[in-house]
Design a protein around this motif. Structure first.
Motif, PDB file in Angstrom:
ATOM      1  N   ARG A 159       0.824  -1.213   0.000  1.00 27.22           N
ATOM      2  CA  ARG A 159       0.000   0.000   0.000  1.00 27.22           C
ATOM      3  C   ARG A 159       0.856   1.259   0.000  1.00 27.22           C
ATOM      4  O   ARG A 159       0.347   2.354  -0.265  1.00 27.22           O
ATOM      5  N   THR A 160       2.140   1.094   0.275  1.00 23.75           N
ATOM      6  CA  THR A 160       3.072   2.229   0.249  1.00 23.75           C
ATOM      7  C   THR A 160       4.300   1.837  -0.559  1.00 23.75           C
ATOM      8  O   THR A 160       4.559   0.657  -0.794  1.00 23.75           O
ATOM      9  N   GLU A 161       5.070   2.820  -0.971  1.00 20.78           N
ATOM     10  CA  GLU A 161       6.295   2.553  -1.716  1.00 20.78           C
ATOM     11  C   GLU A 161       7.279   1.795  -0.832  1.00 20.78           C
ATOM     12  O   GLU A 161       7.391   2.069   0.372  1.00 20.78           O
ATOM     13  N   PRO A 162       8.013   0.857  -1.386  1.00 22.53           N
ATOM     14  CA  PRO A 162       8.982   0.102  -0.578  1.00 22.53           C
ATOM     15  C   PRO A 162      10.212   0.942  -0.273  1.00 22.53           C
ATOM     16  O   PRO A 162      10.433   2.007  -0.869  1.00 22.53           O
ATOM     17  N   GLU A 163      11.035   0.475   0.635  1.00 20.61           N
ATOM     18  CA  GLU A 163      12.338   1.086   0.872  1.00 20.61           C
ATOM     19  C   GLU A 163      13.351   0.498  -0.111  1.00 20.61           C
ATOM     20  O   GLU A 163      13.181  -0.621  -0.607  1.00 20.61           O
ATOM     21  N   PHE A 164      14.397   1.271  -0.389  1.00 16.91           N
ATOM     22  CA  PHE A 164      15.429   0.839  -1.331  1.00 16.91           C
ATOM     23  C   PHE A 164      16.784   0.901  -0.627  1.00 16.91           C
ATOM     24  O   PHE A 164      17.250   1.990  -0.265  1.00 16.91           O
ATOM     25  N   HIS A 165      17.388  -0.247  -0.422  1.00 16.84           N
ATOM     26  CA  HIS A 165      18.701  -0.325   0.209  1.00 16.84           C
ATOM     27  C   HIS A 165      19.628  -1.144  -0.693  1.00 16.84           C
ATOM     28  O   HIS A 165      19.372  -2.321  -0.936  1.00 16.84           O
ATOM     29  N   TYR A 166      20.691  -0.507  -1.188  1.00 18.99           N
ATOM     30  CA  TYR A 166      21.603  -1.175  -2.110  1.00 18.99           C
ATOM     31  C   TYR A 166      23.030  -1.139  -1.565  1.00 18.99           C
ATOM     32  O   TYR A 166      23.458  -0.131  -0.978  1.00 18.99           O
ATOM     33  N   ALA A 167      23.759  -2.217  -1.804  1.00 16.62           N
ATOM     34  CA  ALA A 167      25.169  -2.262  -1.420  1.00 16.62           C
ATOM     35  C   ALA A 167      26.007  -1.509  -2.444  1.00 16.62           C
ATOM     36  O   ALA A 167      25.740  -1.572  -3.651  1.00 16.62           O
ATOM     37  N   PRO A 168      27.050  -0.769  -2.014  1.00 19.04           N
ATOM     38  CA  PRO A 168      27.917  -0.043  -2.954  1.00 19.04           C
ATOM     39  C   PRO A 168      28.628  -1.003  -3.912  1.00 19.04           C
ATOM     40  O   PRO A 168      29.068  -2.091  -3.522  1.00 19.04           O
ATOM     41  N   VAL A 169      28.717  -0.603  -5.186  1.00 17.92           N
ATOM     42  CA  VAL A 169      29.373  -1.397  -6.230  1.00 17.92           C
ATOM     43  C   VAL A 169      30.230  -0.458  -7.071  1.00 17.92           C
ATOM     44  O   VAL A 169      29.790   0.644  -7.409  1.00 17.92           O
ATOM     45  N   SER A 170      31.440  -0.877  -7.427  1.00 11.71           N
ATOM     46  CA  SER A 170      32.294  -0.081  -8.311  1.00 11.71           C
ATOM     47  C   SER A 170      31.812  -0.280  -9.743  1.00 11.71           C
ATOM     48  O   SER A 170      32.153  -1.272 -10.392  1.00 11.71           O
ATOM     49  N   TYR A 171      31.021   0.657 -10.236  1.00 12.37           N
ATOM     50  CA  TYR A 171      30.344   0.455 -11.522  1.00 12.37           C
ATOM     51  C   TYR A 171      30.881   1.340 -12.644  1.00 12.37           C
ATOM     52  O   TYR A 171      30.950   0.919 -13.800  1.00 12.37           O
ATOM     53  N   ILE A 172      31.226   2.594 -12.339  1.00  8.32           N
ATOM     54  CA  ILE A 172      31.817   3.475 -13.348  1.00  8.32           C
ATOM     55  C   ILE A 172      33.120   4.043 -12.813  1.00  8.32           C
ATOM     56  O   ILE A 172      33.315   4.173 -11.601  1.00  8.32           O
ATOM     57  N   ASP A 173      34.020   4.384 -13.740  1.00 10.88           N
ATOM     58  CA  ASP A 173      35.323   4.907 -13.325  1.00 10.88           C
ATOM     59  C   ASP A 173      35.283   6.428 -13.225  1.00 10.88           C
ATOM     60  O   ASP A 173      34.235   7.058 -13.434  1.00 10.88           O
ATOM     61  N   GLU A 174      36.423   7.028 -12.928  1.00  8.95           N
ATOM     62  CA  GLU A 174      36.474   8.472 -12.690  1.00  8.95           C
ATOM     63  C   GLU A 174      36.143   9.289 -13.937  1.00  8.95           C
ATOM     64  O   GLU A 174      35.795  10.470 -13.840  1.00  8.95           O
ATOM     65  N   LEU A 175      36.230   8.675 -15.128  1.00  2.54           N
ATOM     66  CA  LEU A 175      35.915   9.370 -16.370  1.00  2.54           C
ATOM     67  C   LEU A 175      34.462   9.165 -16.802  1.00  2.54           C
ATOM     68  O   LEU A 175      34.031   9.729 -17.813  1.00  2.54           O
TER      69      LEU A 175
END
Length: 661
Positions: free
Chosen positions: A156-172
């Motif tokens: 009946r309500t929006e769920p919570e969103f909890h994600y673990a950190p992931v190295s996905y993009i680089d500094e560029l």
């Protein structure tokens, strides 16, 4: 309060395999042709779809690219709506589908954390109180798909969103876990390449593909000069004529600017450490996110990055043979450039009550007042000779529903409207009496005004009712077009009205009123322009046609999604561009094609989640050379093709399944 749904699915398509791991967890595998699995609705109560507000589930996959998941609802009347979600590979993602989306009023849904684009396809609505089917599936791909789904539930309500950190993009801003030919290996390499190219631009004049006039027109053909861009039919084919009268076939690029923003709200777990919001990199920060494209220009050129970008881009466009600045391009670049440009109007007239999605109450006085206000933005541009013309809007969302019956949608709504009142008056004028009206419709109304009560609307009318609805649909669409078009021409009599860039033409009704345009525009995401459709529209309207958007993406580069039309490699992408432009140049009724867009989109997606490899330039501001080479050939050939001196290439590209949403 939540209601878990059992993970009991059965295959609806050949090649789909479902493995149930427990009551809340299953694995689904689909063939490369895509496919879906259906939830066993006998296990749930029929009224749960109106008792709850959200459908949620967790997904994980390790496919080589973005996985497009479809939730498809069907009601007992046979109507269906599919919601398409884009999911990044190698990260867990929670989907949240607001069940109010089934009313069909929104084409693009709000973006939730971790999710890419969310878009609706299908019928105008699905009746939540009569849901007959729910399936989960995928679209076709170059390989089989395998994903896990768990925690399917209604809430009946929006769920919570909890994600673990992931190295996905680089500094560029590049995808960190993938290697490809052309990937920039370091910021030092990027800075060196950009500075070397800028130095070349300052020393070497951009190559000219053909002799041109002041405003970019081709000196090989000249008509009467009027001082502004106009259209000309030479007896065989249509052209733009520039202010000096020189013929122009418009080869443009959309979104010419230094930026391609990355939406970071809800995607923080995938980000590297970003620079401070103040100081040298302050221009890379936006209200809605962060822009690695601008950050990389700042790395290369420091505080002078804007001036360097403008100088380099002007040289590149001329060297590539681009002759028009397309829609949504940076105003400061338009101001400094010598190329002609098109103007995208904003704030298309709306009304407090809409008929369906963004289709306004066109018979209201409010619509006329809004149209007048809308047109006033052209006043400051009306003397600009470099402006080719203006697009009144882009891809009306109401027109995304094939076979949409605007009149039926209007009567289905309980809201009162001027258009509903006008329909009643029109029916009274046509039939004269309620008895004649009832005889024609095979209905039993007591008065014409009974249509004001949405409970009185016939669910399925006879042929006469359908004909009347079609006629009134056309009356509404004509006003939708003609009222703002007239206001625009009064505000700016010099420039061309380039239309509304429909996403596609689902039926001829969409052409109503389009004689008010100087040029009819359409976005055409195909391997080649649809010549039959273009010539049909041009003959009917006695107007030329132009294409406002098309693109191709390739699977061999650094983004996990490759747009609406895709090929395997950058070389194939270049051939696809050349094939499209050369085929376009040979169509007499077509006078321009604008590629979408200059820059790639970002790995984590723009504001709505699109993250396509479609640009001429990557996130490190490096052109895709194999693509550019074929672009230059196409532009060199296009006038000779258009005048019949040479034939267009017949080498069609080999398409692969898209990852577009």
């Amino acid at each position: 309060m939540t209601l878990p749904l059992p993970a009991k699915f059965h295959s609806l398509s050949e090649g789909v395999r479902v493995v149930t791991l427990d009551e809340q967890h299953c694995q689904i595998e689909t063939a490369l042709t895509g496919g879906s699995a259906e939830l066993d609705l006998s296990l749930v109560e029929a009224d749960i779809w109106i008792e709850y507000e959200y459908l949620t589930a967790d997904f994980y996959h390790e496919c080589h690219d973005v996985l497009v998941i479809l939730f498809t609802f069907q009601d007992q009347a046979g109507r269906s709506i599919s919601v398409h979600y884009g999911l990044l590979p190698r990260v867990r993602t929670r989907l949240c589908l607001p069940l109010t989306a089934l009313n069909g009023e929104k084409l693009f849904l709000d973006r939730y954390p971790g999710v890419l684009q969310s878009v609706l396809r299908g019928d105008s609505f699905v009746d939540r109180s009569r849901v007959a089917g729910l399936s989960v599936g995928t679209i076709p791909s170059v390989s089989a798909r395998y994903f896990e789904m768990s925690g399917l539930r209604l809430t009946r309500t929006e769920p919570e969103f909890h994600y673990a950190p992931v190295s996905y993009i680089d500094e560029l801003g590049q995808l960190s876990w993938k290697e490809w030919q052309g990937k920039t290996l370091s910021s030092r390499d990027m800075v060196s390449a950009l500075n070397a190219e800028l130095e070349k631009a300052r020393q070497v004049e951009a190559a000219s593909r053909w002799p041109t006039g002041t405003y970019g027109g081709w000196k090989g053909l000249q008509f009467a000069a009027t001082g502004f861009f106009r259209t000309e039919f030479d007896g065989t084919r249509w052209w733009f004529a520039d202010p000096e009268g020189y013929a122009l076939f418009s080869a443009g690029i959309d979104c010419i600017g230094p930026s391609s923003g990355m939406w970071i709200a809800g995607m923080e777990h995938l980000l590297p450490e970003l620079p401070d919001r103040e100081g040298l990199f302050r221009d890379a920060w936006r209200e809605d996110g962060y822009d690695p494209f601008i950050a990389n220009m700042i790395q290369a050129f420091g505080e002078q990055w804007r001036e360097c970008w403008r100088e380099l881009t002007e040289w590149r466009l001329k060297d590539w043979g681009i002759n028009t600045i397309g829609n949504w391009s940076a105003p400061d670049f338009i101001g400094s450039s010598k190329l002609p440009y098109v103007y995208p109007m904003h704030s298309f007239p709306s009304t407090g009550m809409s008929i369906y999605r963004d289709f306004p109450d066109v018979f209201s006085s409010e619509y006329e007042e809004e149209a007048s206000a809308f047109a006033r933005q052209l006043a400051v541009l009306k003397e600009d000779k470099r402006m080719v013309g203006y697009f009144m809007r882009n891809e009306p969302q109401w027109a995304f529903v094939d076979g949409l019956n605007l009149t039926a949608e209007m009567l289905r709504s309980p809201a009162s409207s001027a258009s509903k009142t006008r329909l009643i008056a029109w029916l009274e004028e046509k039939y004269g009496s309620v008895d004649c009206w009832n005889a024609a419709w095979e209905s039993s109304y007591d008065a014409f005004r009974d249509l004001l009560d949405y409970n009185n609307t016939l669910p399925e009318g006879n042929e006469e009712q359908k004909k009347d609805f079609t006629l009134f649909n056309r009356m509404m669409i004509r006003r939708y077009v003609e009222i703002p078009a007239k206001a625009c021409k009064e505000a700016d009599p010099h420039h061309l009205n380039l239309g509304m860039r429909y996403a596609w033409i689902s039926n001829e009704d969409l052409l109503e009123g389009c004689e008010a345009f100087d040029v009819f525009s359409i976005n055409c995401y195909q391997l080649q322009p649809d010549q039959e459709l273009i010539e049909q529209i041009s003959r009917k309207l006695k107007r030329p046609v132009m294409i406002g958007e098309y693109h191709f993406g390739a699977a061999d580069s650094g983004l996990p999604a490759y747009g609406i039309r895709a090929v395997a490699t950058q070389r194939e992408r270049g051939l696809a561009y050349r094939y499209y432009v050369e085929q376009a140049a040979a169509i007499p009724g077509l006078i321009g094609v604008h590629y979408f867009q200059l820059n790639d989109q970002t790995v984590l997606g723009r504001f709505d989640g699109e993250n396509y490899q479609i640009g001429v330039i990557d996130v490190c501001q490096q052109p895709y050379q194999a693509f550019v080479e074929q672009m230059m050939i196409a532009h060199r050939n296009m006038y000779a093709i258009r005048t019949g001196q040479v034939q267009s290439t017949v080498q069609a590209p080999e398409e692969i399944p898209k990852t577009g949403f």
